[in-house]
Design a protein around this motif. Structure first.
Motif, PDB file in Angstrom:
ATOM      1  N   UNK A 107       0.918  -1.420  -0.017  1.00 28.30           N
ATOM      2  CA  UNK A 107       0.238  -0.284  -0.138  1.00 28.30           C
ATOM      3  C   UNK A 107       1.016   1.282  -0.290  1.00 28.30           C
ATOM      4  N   UNK A 141       0.373   5.616   1.339  1.00 31.07           N
ATOM      5  CA  UNK A 141      -0.031   6.418   2.388  1.00 31.07           C
ATOM      6  C   UNK A 141       0.706   7.477   2.359  1.00 31.07           C
ATOM      7  N   UNK A 150       1.051  11.346   4.045  1.00 21.77           N
ATOM      8  CA  UNK A 150       0.443  12.118   5.202  1.00 21.77           C
ATOM      9  C   UNK A 150       0.368  13.438   5.322  1.00 21.77           C
ATOM     10  N   UNK A 186      -2.414  11.470   9.140  1.00 20.17           N
ATOM     11  CA  UNK A 186      -2.627  10.389   8.186  1.00 20.17           C
ATOM     12  C   UNK A 186      -3.712  10.556   6.793  1.00 20.17           C
ATOM     13  N   UNK A 231      -5.127   6.358   2.958  1.00 18.34           N
ATOM     14  CA  UNK A 231      -4.140   5.118   1.941  1.00 18.34           C
ATOM     15  C   UNK A 231      -4.756   4.524   0.641  1.00 18.34           C
ATOM     16  N   UNK A 235      -4.664   0.600  -2.001  1.00 19.10           N
ATOM     17  CA  UNK A 235      -4.000  -0.523  -1.748  1.00 19.10           C
ATOM     18  C   UNK A 235      -3.319  -0.938  -3.513  1.00 19.10           C
ATOM     19  N   UNK A 239       5.118   2.215  16.652  1.00 17.80           N
ATOM     20  CA  UNK A 239       6.651   3.002  16.033  1.00 17.80           C
ATOM     21  C   UNK A 239       7.521   4.039  16.362  1.00 17.80           C
ATOM     22  N   UNK A 272       9.863  -0.981  15.459  1.00 20.30           N
ATOM     23  CA  UNK A 272       8.892  -1.255  15.045  1.00 20.30           C
ATOM     24  C   UNK A 272       8.105  -2.694  16.581  1.00 20.30           C
ATOM     25  N   UNK A 311      10.054  -6.077  16.564  1.00 24.00           N
ATOM     26  CA  UNK A 311       9.833  -7.401  15.230  1.00 24.00           C
ATOM     27  C   UNK A 311      11.236  -6.799  14.233  1.00 24.00           C
ATOM     28  N   UNK A 341      -1.370  -4.801  10.894  1.00 26.57           N
ATOM     29  CA  UNK A 341      -1.008  -4.810   9.444  1.00 26.57           C
ATOM     30  C   UNK A 341      -1.746  -3.542   8.640  1.00 26.57           C
ATOM     31  N   UNK A 342      -0.854  -2.724   7.554  1.00 23.96           N
ATOM     32  CA  UNK A 342      -2.216  -2.218   6.243  1.00 23.96           C
ATOM     33  C   UNK A 342      -2.885  -1.500   6.752  1.00 23.96           C
ATOM     34  N   UNK A 343      -2.633  -0.798   7.880  1.00 23.12           N
ATOM     35  CA  UNK A 343      -3.655   0.427   8.573  1.00 23.12           C
ATOM     36  C   UNK A 343      -2.814   1.714   8.498  1.00 23.12           C
ATOM     37  N   UNK A 344      -3.766   3.060   8.206  1.00 19.46           N
ATOM     38  CA  UNK A 344      -2.915   3.775   8.540  1.00 19.46           C
ATOM     39  C   UNK A 344      -2.633   4.620   9.922  1.00 19.46           C
ATOM     40  N   UNK A 345      -1.507   5.254   9.952  1.00 20.90           N
ATOM     41  CA  UNK A 345      -0.710   5.126  11.399  1.00 20.90           C
ATOM     42  C   UNK A 345      -2.056   6.308  11.741  1.00 20.90           C
ATOM     43  N   UNK A 364       0.161   9.425  14.410  1.00 18.94           N
ATOM     44  CA  UNK A 364       1.147  10.215  14.926  1.00 18.94           C
ATOM     45  C   UNK A 364       0.935  10.634  16.211  1.00 18.94           C
TER      46      UNK A 364
END
Lengths: 112, 113
Positions: free
Chosen positions: A31, A33, A35, A45, A48, A50, B33, B48, B55, B98-102, B104
């Motif tokens: 994906x 994104x 910002x 954000x 997003x 994909x 993160x 992270x 990880x 995983x796979x989502x916006x962050x 901050x």
């Protein structure tokens, strides 16, 4: 290391005009994104998209993704003074979608 | 909480001093993160966590940098024997998975003098 490269590095436009920023990246992604960062503040954000999507909208924002060219664009329509900020693209690679890597950003300045 | 909270907002450290930066992520967010942002640059990945497990720490610039998230919620980034080149804004972000916006936090601006 940075994955995405935004273009242009800086952009000044008149209020009411449309602003377009581009992002190119190197590796295959899961994906991408976008910002926004106002001066001295954290990142917000925006959208997003994909890898199986080609276009996405959110209010005055439109994002496109071309995986064949490894590029994306962010369009802000009818710009406002409050849109003045730095805009970053960030990519999650197909092998490591658990973290995102940012580009250096485009500094957008909306002139009154 | 409603957002990601970082403290302190500003930190001035004398060279050689140890510092600890705190991050409170959004409740229930699995992923956390840390990024480092120099003036005029994009954020650079540091490390992270998924829950309490670290990880990926491939972005930590040296062994003076250490991060932990012992109970899978609050995280601390520790920098030992700070150097001038450590001066930057340290950003924390969290996401549901995983796979989502962050989301901050506002960051901690560290200045080493």
């Amino acid at each position: 290391s940075q994955q995405g490269e935004e273009d242009p590095q800086a952009l000044s436009i008149q209020e009411g005009e449309n602003a377009t920023m581009n992002c190119s990246y190197k590796t295959s992604i899961n994906n991408l994104q976008w910002y926004r960062q106002n001066s001295g503040r954290g990142l917000v954000h925006l959208i997003l998209i994909r890898s199986n999507e080609r276009e996405k909208h959110s209010g005055r924002l439109r994002v496109t993704l071309d995986t064949s060219k490894k590029s994306s664009s962010l369009l802000i329509t009818a710009s406002r003074a409050a849109d003045t900020a730095s805009y970053f693209c960030a990519t999650a690679s197909v092998n490591r979608d658990d973290k995102i890597i940012f580009g250096k950003g485009t500094r957008l300045h909306i002139l009154p | 909480g409603a957002g990601v909270s970082q403290s302190p907002r500003y930190k001035v450290a004398k060279r050689g001093q140890d510092v600890a930066l705190r991050c409170d992520p959004i409740s229930g967010h699995v992923s956390l993160f840390w990024y480092q942002q120099a003036l005029g640059q994009g954020p650079e990945f540091l490390t992270y966590f998924q829950n309490e497990a670290q990880l990926d720490k491939s972005g930590l610039p040296s062994d003076r940098f250490f991060a932990e998230r012992p109970e899978g919620s609050v995280s601390t980034l520790k920098i030992q024997r700070t150097q001038q080149e450590d001066s930057a804004v340290y950003l924390c972000a969290s996401s549901p998975d995983r796979g989502y916006g962050y989301t901050f936090g506002s960051g901690t601006r560290l200045t080493v003098v």
